[in-house]
Scaffold this motif. Sequence first.
Motif, PDB file in Angstrom:
ATOM      1  N   SER A 105      -5.774 -14.785  21.742  1.00 40.76           N
ATOM      2  CA  SER A 105      -6.465 -14.935  20.460  1.00 40.76           C
ATOM      3  C   SER A 105      -7.327 -16.198  20.457  1.00 40.76           C
ATOM      4  CB  SER A 105      -5.458 -14.994  19.310  1.00 40.76           C
ATOM      5  OG  SER A 105      -4.756 -13.780  19.203  1.00 40.76           O
ATOM      6  N   TYR A 106      -6.764 -17.266  21.000  1.00 41.85           N
ATOM      7  CA  TYR A 106      -7.484 -18.541  21.078  1.00 41.85           C
ATOM      8  C   TYR A 106      -8.707 -18.415  22.003  1.00 41.85           C
ATOM      9  CZ  TYR A 106      -8.399 -23.410  22.368  1.00 41.85           C
ATOM     10  OH  TYR A 106      -9.007 -24.615  22.625  1.00 41.85           O
ATOM     11  N   LEU A 107      -8.510 -17.818  23.169  1.00 42.05           N
ATOM     12  CA  LEU A 107      -9.600 -17.650  24.128  1.00 42.05           C
ATOM     13  C   LEU A 107     -10.688 -16.723  23.583  1.00 42.05           C
ATOM     14  CD1 LEU A 107      -7.545 -17.285  27.443  1.00 42.05           C
ATOM     15  CD2 LEU A 107      -8.937 -19.253  26.744  1.00 42.05           C
ATOM     16  N   LYS A 108     -10.275 -15.687  22.874  1.00 40.83           N
ATOM     17  CA  LYS A 108     -11.246 -14.757  22.278  1.00 40.83           C
ATOM     18  C   LYS A 108     -12.140 -15.474  21.280  1.00 40.83           C
ATOM     19  CE  LYS A 108      -9.294 -10.098  22.638  1.00 40.83           C
ATOM     20  NZ  LYS A 108      -8.845  -8.923  21.872  1.00 40.83           N
ATOM     21  N   GLU A 109     -11.543 -16.346  20.482  1.00 42.27           N
ATOM     22  CA  GLU A 109     -12.324 -17.073  19.486  1.00 42.27           C
ATOM     23  C   GLU A 109     -13.338 -17.991  20.155  1.00 42.27           C
ATOM     24  OE1 GLU A 109     -13.712 -17.552  15.849  1.00 42.27           O
ATOM     25  OE2 GLU A 109     -12.058 -16.198  16.366  1.00 42.27           O
ATOM     26  N   ILE A 110     -12.894 -18.655  21.229  1.00 46.32           N
ATOM     27  CA  ILE A 110     -13.807 -19.535  21.974  1.00 46.32           C
ATOM     28  C   ILE A 110     -14.951 -18.718  22.583  1.00 46.32           C
ATOM     29  CG2 ILE A 110     -14.037 -20.996  24.023  1.00 46.32           C
ATOM     30  CD1 ILE A 110     -11.217 -22.012  23.497  1.00 46.32           C
ATOM     31  N   LEU A 111     -14.592 -17.619  23.247  1.00 45.03           N
ATOM     32  CA  LEU A 111     -15.602 -16.796  23.904  1.00 45.03           C
ATOM     33  C   LEU A 111     -16.557 -16.171  22.889  1.00 45.03           C
ATOM     34  CD1 LEU A 111     -16.823 -15.543  26.395  1.00 45.03           C
ATOM     35  CD2 LEU A 111     -15.059 -13.764  26.334  1.00 45.03           C
ATOM     36  N   ALA A 112     -16.016 -15.680  21.777  1.00 43.65           N
ATOM     37  CA  ALA A 112     -16.877 -15.079  20.739  1.00 43.65           C
ATOM     38  C   ALA A 112     -17.888 -16.100  20.239  1.00 43.65           C
ATOM     39  CB  ALA A 112     -16.022 -14.566  19.586  1.00 43.65           C
ATOM     40  N   SER A 113     -17.437 -17.334  20.070  1.00 43.93           N
ATOM     41  CA  SER A 113     -18.328 -18.401  19.613  1.00 43.93           C
ATOM     42  C   SER A 113     -19.436 -18.663  20.631  1.00 43.93           C
ATOM     43  CB  SER A 113     -17.519 -19.678  19.386  1.00 43.93           C
ATOM     44  OG  SER A 113     -18.362 -20.745  19.043  1.00 43.93           O
ATOM     45  N   LYS A 114     -19.085 -18.661  21.902  1.00 43.09           N
ATOM     46  CA  LYS A 114     -20.076 -18.898  22.950  1.00 43.09           C
ATOM     47  C   LYS A 114     -21.042 -17.720  23.101  1.00 43.09           C
ATOM     48  CE  LYS A 114     -17.200 -22.089  25.630  1.00 43.09           C
ATOM     49  NZ  LYS A 114     -18.068 -23.266  25.466  1.00 43.09           N
ATOM     50  N   LEU A 115     -20.519 -16.503  22.971  1.00 39.21           N
ATOM     51  CA  LEU A 115     -21.375 -15.318  23.043  1.00 39.21           C
ATOM     52  C   LEU A 115     -22.403 -15.323  21.916  1.00 39.21           C
ATOM     53  CD1 LEU A 115     -18.625 -12.681  23.887  1.00 39.21           C
ATOM     54  CD2 LEU A 115     -20.555 -13.274  25.368  1.00 39.21           C
ATOM     55  N   PHE A 116     -21.960 -15.707  20.731  1.00 41.63           N
ATOM     56  CA  PHE A 116     -22.894 -15.797  19.608  1.00 41.63           C
ATOM     57  C   PHE A 116     -23.908 -16.911  19.846  1.00 41.63           C
ATOM     58  CE2 PHE A 116     -24.230 -17.780  15.633  1.00 41.63           C
ATOM     59  CZ  PHE A 116     -24.883 -16.701  15.039  1.00 41.63           C
ATOM     60  N   GLU A 117     -23.436 -18.030  20.362  1.00 40.07           N
ATOM     61  CA  GLU A 117     -24.337 -19.155  20.625  1.00 40.07           C
ATOM     62  C   GLU A 117     -25.451 -18.740  21.586  1.00 40.07           C
ATOM     63  OE1 GLU A 117     -24.299 -23.736  22.408  1.00 40.07           O
ATOM     64  OE2 GLU A 117     -22.433 -22.591  22.277  1.00 40.07           O
ATOM     65  N   GLU A 118     -25.082 -18.023  22.642  1.00 37.05           N
ATOM     66  CA  GLU A 118     -26.094 -17.574  23.607  1.00 37.05           C
ATOM     67  C   GLU A 118     -27.128 -16.668  22.947  1.00 37.05           C
ATOM     68  OE1 GLU A 118     -26.670 -14.985  27.724  1.00 37.05           O
ATOM     69  OE2 GLU A 118     -24.704 -15.047  26.748  1.00 37.05           O
ATOM     70  N   ASP A 119     -26.662 -15.659  22.206  1.00 36.54           N
ATOM     71  CA  ASP A 119     -27.591 -14.723  21.577  1.00 36.54           C
ATOM     72  C   ASP A 119     -28.438 -15.403  20.512  1.00 36.54           C
ATOM     73  OD1 ASP A 119     -26.886 -12.652  23.163  1.00 36.54           O
ATOM     74  OD2 ASP A 119     -25.588 -11.650  21.729  1.00 36.54           O
ATOM     75  N   HIS A 120     -27.835 -16.353  19.791  1.00 33.00           N
ATOM     76  CA  HIS A 120     -28.602 -17.083  18.772  1.00 33.00           C
ATOM     77  C   HIS A 120     -29.667 -17.955  19.427  1.00 33.00           C
ATOM     78  CE1 HIS A 120     -29.467 -20.257  15.788  1.00 33.00           C
ATOM     79  NE2 HIS A 120     -29.325 -19.266  14.924  1.00 33.00           N
TER      80      HIS A 120
END
Length: 312
Positions: free
Chosen positions: A22-37
């Motif tokens: 759950s912790y890793l997913k939140e980190i990765l989701a944040s980074k995935l959004f950062e890249e697309d943004h």
Amino acid sequence: MTEAQKTKENEEYMNSLNDEISYLKEILASKLFEEDHLINFTCREIETDYSLKFGVYKYKIKDYKLRIKKTKRTIELLKKMIEKQSANQFNKDTADLEENQKKINQTKINKPKINMGEIESHIENEFSEEDLELQTETAKVNILIEEHKNNLSKKQDFKELHELYKDCIRKIHPDLLLEPTIYEENLFYSSKEAYEDRNLDELRSAKNLIYIHDIENIPKTVEDLERLRNKLEINIELEDIEISNIINSKPYTQQKFLLDTKKVNSYREGLVTSLLEVEKEYIRINKELNELKKENNLSYKLDLTKEKREQS
């Protein structure tokens, strides 16, 4: 250790893995959004700003440089054809000809017949890739400028768009799932496309479809949980690399420069100077071509060929 103790220990380990995931997913989701943004908003806005400030000048400079290359190549081919056909037509030693015959050979009637249509067709084929490249760059600049105008007129607030897309990433991004199905991948990429197009209605629809979908391959064993954890850790590292690549390359690195008014004005002045220079060069080389055509009675033929092509 009793079976009950083993079961309890296994459950505790699985709970620990789930918490870690759950912790890793939140980190990765944040980074995935950062890249697309970064790609679809920050970098696109930088590209738009750059295009508004310099795009027209850079396009015109490239356009003139390509025209110069085409004109020089036309002159080169034209001279070769004149030499070749002259050699075929005047194959006698001019020293043996009488003075009057020499004058006759210099008239329009005896000028070599050059197929300008053939030369122009060759030029078009030879420079087709460069033409396409220039057209593509111009289209990209025009799209960015048009988007900028539309955004100004609409005065869009992208807060909801960002939040919706974050939700879609957290729920169904393929990098967050153990074994995403093709349908799940398609669901996510429909939301990604809507985000890239800044289409709020389509993104809302995509999110609704995503949230009524039950993820198919949910990890239920220790082995599957460990696989997912490892996958998430690897993807986090890969995302860090992708984000680093973006912020250390153009257009992102142009951001600071574009905010410096003095540097922007200086660069624009340099482009204006370059534009005037290539424009003068084009006028000069085009004059050379026209004189060559005139010497060989080709001006009319060239214009006629162009007229026929434009009509077709």
